[in-house]
Scaffold this active site. Structure first.
Site, PDB file in Angstrom:
ATOM      1  N   GLU A 296      -4.625   2.448  -4.432  1.00  0.00           N
ATOM      2  CA  GLU A 296      -3.038   2.558  -4.138  1.00  0.00           C
ATOM      3  C   GLU A 296      -2.750   1.135  -3.566  1.00  0.00           C
ATOM      4  OE1 GLU A 296      -4.798   4.289  -0.577  1.00  0.00           O
ATOM      5  OE2 GLU A 296      -5.415   4.119  -2.595  1.00  0.00           O
TER       6      GLU A 296
ATOM      7  N   ASP B  54       0.810  -1.028  -0.015  1.00  0.00           N
ATOM      8  CA  ASP B  54      -0.075   0.055  -0.117  1.00  0.00           C
ATOM      9  C   ASP B  54       0.904   1.322  -0.104  1.00  0.00           C
ATOM     10  OD1 ASP B  54      -2.664   0.928   0.466  1.00  0.00           O
ATOM     11  OD2 ASP B  54      -1.567   2.215   1.829  1.00  0.00           O
ATOM     12  N   ILE B  55       0.597   2.356  -0.700  1.00  0.00           N
ATOM     13  CA  ILE B  55       1.348   3.403  -0.956  1.00  0.00           C
ATOM     14  C   ILE B  55       0.757   4.199   0.220  1.00  0.00           C
ATOM     15  CG2 ILE B  55       1.707   5.675  -2.373  1.00  0.00           C
ATOM     16  CD1 ILE B  55       0.963   3.937  -4.812  1.00  0.00           C
TER      17      ILE B  55
END
Length: 594
Positions: free
Chosen positions: A516, A473-474
């Site tokens: 994301e 995950d960003i």
């Protein structure tokens, strides 16, 4: 019953009855035998022909008319009523005896144009003549040998001479057309002239002339011509001999001797002319059947676009059907050889075709091949050739026989189908790729990566090998979008996707789960083996240079499949590990504790 049908029932029986009466009156008037018996009795042949031709109702009507005609003619000739009745019964009995001996109601299916049927009819006519003579003698009380022999011979000859002519004309449309032609008219005039020359004078023995006339009639008109010629000769000979004008009266003094000689002469004519006539008739019918078969074959070849050919290696000659010439583009007047045909074969196929022909010629093997033939600029024909070798008794190949089919339409259709198939496969692949690929990043989408996970789960179940997943995950991606805009956010997503795709090894797979978030699937890998991989991914991302002043980091949750867990449990475990990495400060990876 309609008027036309009624006329059919009564018209022809009346015609045959009148013909019987006319011939009987003439024959009795020109009588050459004792007690009013003519040398040849044509009415018997007329009656038998009617019985063999007609159905039951017409047959009964004809019998009534012939009975009346017999009574009238015999009474007119001077016979008593009882004698005339006896002669009439004999005349009717002889006809029906022939009818039943020839098959009865099936007699019409026994054409006299076949030699065996003619021999059967000849034997039947002789038997019926003997029976008729015996019955006439008993009913009239005249059992003398001259009467019985004269009656038997004249009746039998009447059937043998007259009946075949009527049946030939009635049963064979080809004979009908032949007898009604001008050629037939001139031929019969020649036969009549020759007959008059033979029987109209006694100075020279010219009895061979009618034989010549029969030969001419047979050669020109076949079976019906021979039978008609014999009838003409019998008629003219009987009339002229009755007036003592011919050579018969010169050499024979008594009437009995003259009648016997003339009858034997007619028998000799029949015996010598009919075999030749049958042979010629069979030849004409065979030629007609051959021509018909050839026409049907040509029509079938034209409809099916199939031609046949025959090649003789000895002299390099070839014979082609019309359709084969058309397929090759040759003119029908041409007779091309093998090399001329081979020159039309497409250069890329020529050696292959020649090899087929050489092998078939040398080893007497069947062959089959497809090739292209160039008939002209831009005119290419696809053909399918099949055939076999013909060999002599020593096994040496003497010829090749084969067929040639124009399969251009099929070849073009197959080519179009191949193009359509390739297009369909390409479009299906594109659709499949679109269905499994994330439009923004170009990497596998959620559906595809989850399918990969399901396959890895199946492999783990059957093989027992380890399986690990990593949820990526960003960090603070919403803030990047809010501060720099979605276009910059998309650029970040693409760059991270490129790094993740570049880090794939062996059976690994990665895909975008949405937003994301990304998912790694590591078949055959344990969680503790992935620490260097996760660190390298974060280090590569940290080294990236962005257009805007921003820091982009990743949080990764790693989970290894444990016994008793399913796909959902594994993803839930990875999510928990990701949450722990987020809570621990982000920009790190965390392994889920079993």
């Amino acid at each position: 019953m309609s008027r036309q049908k009624s006329a059919g029932y009564f018209g022809w029986p009346i015609v045959f009855g009148l013909a019987w009466l006319a011939c009987a009156l003439v024959a009795l008037d020109l009588t050459q035998g004792e007690d009013g018996i003519a040398a040849v009795w044509p009415p018997s042949g007329i009656f038998v022909a009617a019985l063999l031709l007609f159905g039951p109702r017409r047959r009964r009507m004809t019998t009534l008319y012939v009975a009346a005609a017999s009574m009238i003619s015999n009474v007119w000739a001077g016979s008593g009523v009882l004698d005339s009745a006896g002669y009439t019964v004999a005349n009717l009995a002889e006809g029906y005896l022939v009818f039943y001996l020839m098959g009865g109601n099936k007699a019409s299916l026994t054409p006299l144009s076949r030699p065996l049927n003619t021999l059967r009819f000849a034997a039947t006519a002789i038997v019926a003549g003997c029976f008729s003579g015996l019955m006439a003698g008993l009913l009239s009380g005249n059992m003398t040998y001259p009467f019985l022999s004269s009656w038997t011979s004249t009746v039998s000859l009447g059937m043998l001479v007259v009946t075949p002519v009527i049946l030939f004309i009635a049963q064979d449309p080809q004979d009908q057309r032949a007898l009604l032609s001008m050629r037939s008219l001139w031929t019969m005039m020649v036969v009549a002239i020759l007959s008059v020359a033979a029987f109209g004078q006694a100075d020279m023995p010219l009895l061979f002339l009618p034989v010549l006339g029969i030969a001419v009639a047979t050669a020109i008109m076949g079976l019906s011509g021979a039978a008609t010629a014999v009838t003409i000769i019998a008629t003219i000979g009987s009339i002229l001999t009755a007036f003592n004008a011919g050579p018969v009266t010169l050499f024979f003094s008594t009437t009995e001797e003259q009648v016997l000689f003339f009858q034997l002469y007619l028998v000799a004519l029949l015996g010598s002319s009919m075999p030749l006539a049958y042979l010629l008739s069979e030849r004409e019918h065979a030629l007609a059947r051959t021509a018909e078969s050839a026409a049907l074959l040509e029509a079938a070849e034209r409809a099916a676009k199939v031609g046949h050919w025959r090649f003789q290696p000895g002299d390099n000659s070839a014979r082609w059907s019309r359709e084969a010439l058309r397929i090759c583009g040759f003119d029908e007047s041409e007779s091309p050889g093998f090399e001329q045909w081979l020159a039309l074969i497409h250069p890329d196929d020529r050696d292959r075709v020649r090899a087929f022909v050489v092998e078939a010629t040398s080893q007497a093997l069947p062959f089959a091949f497809e090739t292209r033939m160039v008939r002209g600029p831009g005119d290419i024909v696809h053909i399918d050739c099949r055939g076999q070798a013909e060999a002599d008794s020593h096994g040496k190949v003497t010829a090749l026989f084969g067929t040639m089919m124009d399969v251009t339409e099929r070849a073009e259709t197959m080519a179009q189908l191949e193009i359509a198939r390739a297009k369909a496969e390409r479009e299906a692949a594109e659709v499949r790729m679109l269905a499994e690929t994330d439009a923004l990043t170009g990497m596998p989408n959620r559906r595809c990566i989850l399918a990969n996970l399901a396959e890895a789960m199946d492999a783990h179940e059957f093989q027992g090998e380890p399986l690990t997943v990593a949820m990526v995950d960003i960090d603070h991606f919403k803030a990047i979008n809010d501060e720099f805009g979605h276009e910059v956010g998309d650029t970040v997503l693409k760059q991270i996707a490129a790094i993740l795709m570049d880090e794939l090894r062996s059976d690994d797979s990665v895909g975008r789960m949405g937003g994301e978030e990304f998912l790694f699937v590591f078949p055959k890998r344990r969680a503790d083996e992935l620490d260097p991989r996760c660190d390298r991914i974060r280090e590569r991302l940290a080294a990236e240079e962005w257009e805007h002043p921003m820091t982009v980091t990743l949080s990764i949750g790693v989970a290894e499949l444990q016994p008793g867990l399913d796909e959902r449990d594994l993803l839930r475990a990875a999510d928990k590990a990701l949450y722990e990495a987020k809570r621990a400060g982000r920009n790190r990876h965390t392994v889920h504790a079993a």
